[in-house]
Scaffold this motif. Structure first.
Motif, PDB file in Angstrom:
ATOM      1  N   GLN A  41      53.727 101.905  62.544  1.00 19.70           N
ATOM      2  CA  GLN A  41      53.118 101.414  63.774  1.00 19.70           C
ATOM      3  C   GLN A  41      53.197 102.492  64.858  1.00 19.70           C
ATOM      4  O   GLN A  41      53.540 103.638  64.583  1.00 19.70           O
ATOM      5  CB  GLN A  41      53.870 100.158  64.250  1.00 19.70           C
ATOM      6  N   THR A  42      52.896 102.104  66.072  1.00 23.35           N
ATOM      7  CA  THR A  42      53.173 102.940  67.243  1.00 23.35           C
ATOM      8  C   THR A  42      53.967 102.062  68.214  1.00 23.35           C
ATOM      9  O   THR A  42      53.963 100.849  68.060  1.00 23.35           O
ATOM     10  CB  THR A  42      51.874 103.448  67.923  1.00 23.35           C
ATOM     11  N   MET A  70      66.219 110.309  78.329  1.00 26.63           N
ATOM     12  CA  MET A  70      65.319 111.452  78.367  1.00 26.63           C
ATOM     13  C   MET A  70      64.023 111.047  79.076  1.00 26.63           C
ATOM     14  O   MET A  70      63.465 109.988  78.787  1.00 26.63           O
ATOM     15  CB  MET A  70      65.018 111.891  76.927  1.00 26.63           C
ATOM     16  N   ARG A  71      63.576 111.893  80.011  1.00 27.94           N
ATOM     17  CA  ARG A  71      62.304 111.612  80.693  1.00 27.94           C
ATOM     18  C   ARG A  71      61.194 111.491  79.662  1.00 27.94           C
ATOM     19  O   ARG A  71      61.095 112.316  78.745  1.00 27.94           O
ATOM     20  CB  ARG A  71      61.965 112.725  81.691  1.00 27.94           C
ATOM     21  N   THR A  72      60.371 110.491  79.806  1.00 26.88           N
ATOM     22  CA  THR A  72      59.385 110.173  78.774  1.00 26.88           C
ATOM     23  C   THR A  72      57.998 109.959  79.374  1.00 26.88           C
ATOM     24  O   THR A  72      57.848 109.205  80.336  1.00 26.88           O
ATOM     25  CB  THR A  72      59.820 108.885  78.024  1.00 26.88           C
ATOM     26  N   THR A  73      57.015 110.634  78.804  1.00 28.69           N
ATOM     27  CA  THR A  73      55.620 110.376  79.174  1.00 28.69           C
ATOM     28  C   THR A  73      54.964 109.638  78.019  1.00 28.69           C
ATOM     29  O   THR A  73      55.191 109.985  76.853  1.00 28.69           O
ATOM     30  CB  THR A  73      54.884 111.691  79.491  1.00 28.69           C
ATOM     31  N   VAL A  74      54.189 108.618  78.344  1.00 24.48           N
ATOM     32  CA  VAL A  74      53.542 107.803  77.318  1.00 24.48           C
ATOM     33  C   VAL A  74      52.054 108.143  77.272  1.00 24.48           C
ATOM     34  O   VAL A  74      51.393 108.164  78.321  1.00 24.48           O
ATOM     35  CB  VAL A  74      53.748 106.294  77.591  1.00 24.48           C
ATOM     36  N   LEU A 111      55.733 109.566  73.937  1.00 20.44           N
ATOM     37  CA  LEU A 111      55.439 108.432  73.059  1.00 20.44           C
ATOM     38  C   LEU A 111      53.928 108.321  72.940  1.00 20.44           C
ATOM     39  O   LEU A 111      53.235 108.249  73.961  1.00 20.44           O
ATOM     40  CB  LEU A 111      55.995 107.118  73.631  1.00 20.44           C
ATOM     41  N   ILE A 112      53.414 108.348  71.729  1.00 19.15           N
ATOM     42  CA  ILE A 112      51.971 108.185  71.516  1.00 19.15           C
ATOM     43  C   ILE A 112      51.730 106.786  70.966  1.00 19.15           C
ATOM     44  O   ILE A 112      52.341 106.381  69.966  1.00 19.15           O
ATOM     45  CB  ILE A 112      51.412 109.255  70.555  1.00 19.15           C
ATOM     46  N   HIS A 113      50.866 106.044  71.644  1.00 14.71           N
ATOM     47  CA  HIS A 113      50.752 104.610  71.387  1.00 14.71           C
ATOM     48  C   HIS A 113      49.289 104.174  71.327  1.00 14.71           C
ATOM     49  O   HIS A 113      48.468 104.638  72.127  1.00 14.71           O
ATOM     50  CB  HIS A 113      51.492 103.885  72.525  1.00 14.71           C
TER      51      HIS A 113
END
Ligand code: CTP
Ligand code: MG
Length: 270
Positions: free
Chosen positions: A193-194, A1-5, A121-123
């Motif tokens: 965690q992240t 799946m295309r993912t933006t971080v 993804l939130i990091h």
């Protein structure tokens, strides 16, 4: 799946007391915490764990700090061929996430992956050493249909609740002891965690809802992670295995650990 971080790096680092925003603090190898964090995302891409679309980095509003972090981002972008965009953050972590979400939506576009889903993804920038396997576990769980996934480790301390909730624990000699109101069953607890993974559209809606919801007392300050917004919206949140290397650099002791790790052979990707 295309993912933006989405990397949140707009905090001041008040507990680290380094004199500069935490993401700008240089580790023992002379590279900033943010650069290490960005490299861990790129390492996850290179390992095939993340189908990386782009990275958005939320930076402090202060122009000097923003310019320094922007330079770090563009240096990484140039050597890794990843789009990295910065955006100014807010007073609380949740404010910074919300500021970043608008940029993420633009970067994600409307195309999405199969069924129009796009992963987010939130990091935390303050977790510079997350190994690719953790990214892989989060993204894999998202791919199987879970709309919210958090990586976690087991809790080593016994956690108690106290009567003076909300107040800080006084270290002053002679301060009156707080009173314990209960002990949580450690086997039922997880330290989260992240990177935390979400279906982008669901997370956007959950954050909008949490912002408007007076029932979430404490406002943005009370929303200490993004999965909380999803829980409040009634979504199931999945937990996958995190890693001890996903620890957050909060205090000088954590910084010493980070530098000891860098000086050892423990870190494969840094
Ligand atoms: N963060 C953010 N915007 C804020 C507060 C925090 O983007 N207004 C980010 C931090 O940059 C960090 C992550 O959220 O990457 C986790 O927060 P924390 O470890 O608490 O960092 P700081 O808030 O900077 O540190 P402190 O609480 O000690 O001031
Ligand atoms: Mg903080």
């Amino acid at each position: 799946m295309r993912t933006t971080v989405l990397i949140v790096a707009a905090g001041s680092g008040s507990r680290l007391q380094a004199g500069v925003p935490k993401a700008l603090v240089t580790l023992g190898d002379g590279r900033t915490m943010l650069e290490h964090c960005l490299d861990s995302v790129v390492a996850a891409r290179d390992a095939g764990a993340v189908e990386l679309n782009a990275i958005a980095v939320v930076v402090p509003a202060d122009p000097d700090a923003a310019a320094s972090l922007e330079a770090v981002c563009q240096a990484v972008a140039a050597r890794t061929a990843v789009t990295v965009q910065t955006v100014p953050g807010g007073a609380e972590r949740a404010d910074s996430v919300r500021a970043g979400l608008a940029a993420v939506r633009t970067l994600a576009g409307t195309a999405g992956g199969p069924f129009g889903r796009h992963a987010l993804l939130i990091h935390d920038a303050a977790r510079p050493f997350v190994p690719p396997a953790v990214f892989d576990a989060v993204v894999t769980a998202l791919g199987s249909g879970t709309v919210a996934v958090v990586p976690a480790v087991e809790v080593v301390d016994t956690i108690k609740s106290v009567a003076r909730a909300g107040a800080e624990l006084s270290a002053e000699a002679g301060a009156a002891p707080e009173e314990v109101t209960g002990t949580l069953q450690r086997t039922q607890l997880r330290a989260v965690q992240t990177p935390q993974g979400f279906d982008l559209t669901s997370l956007e809606a959950a954050h909008r809802r949490a912002e408007q919801d007076a029932g979430l007392s404490g406002g943005a300050a009370a929303l200490t992670d993004d999965a909380m917004a999803m829980e409040a919206a009634g979504h199931r949140v999945g937990v996958v295995a995190g890693d001890p290397l996903g620890f957050k650099i909060t205090t000088q002791l954590d910084l010493m650990l980070a530098n000891a790790l860098l000086a050892s052979t423990t870190l494969e990707h840094h």
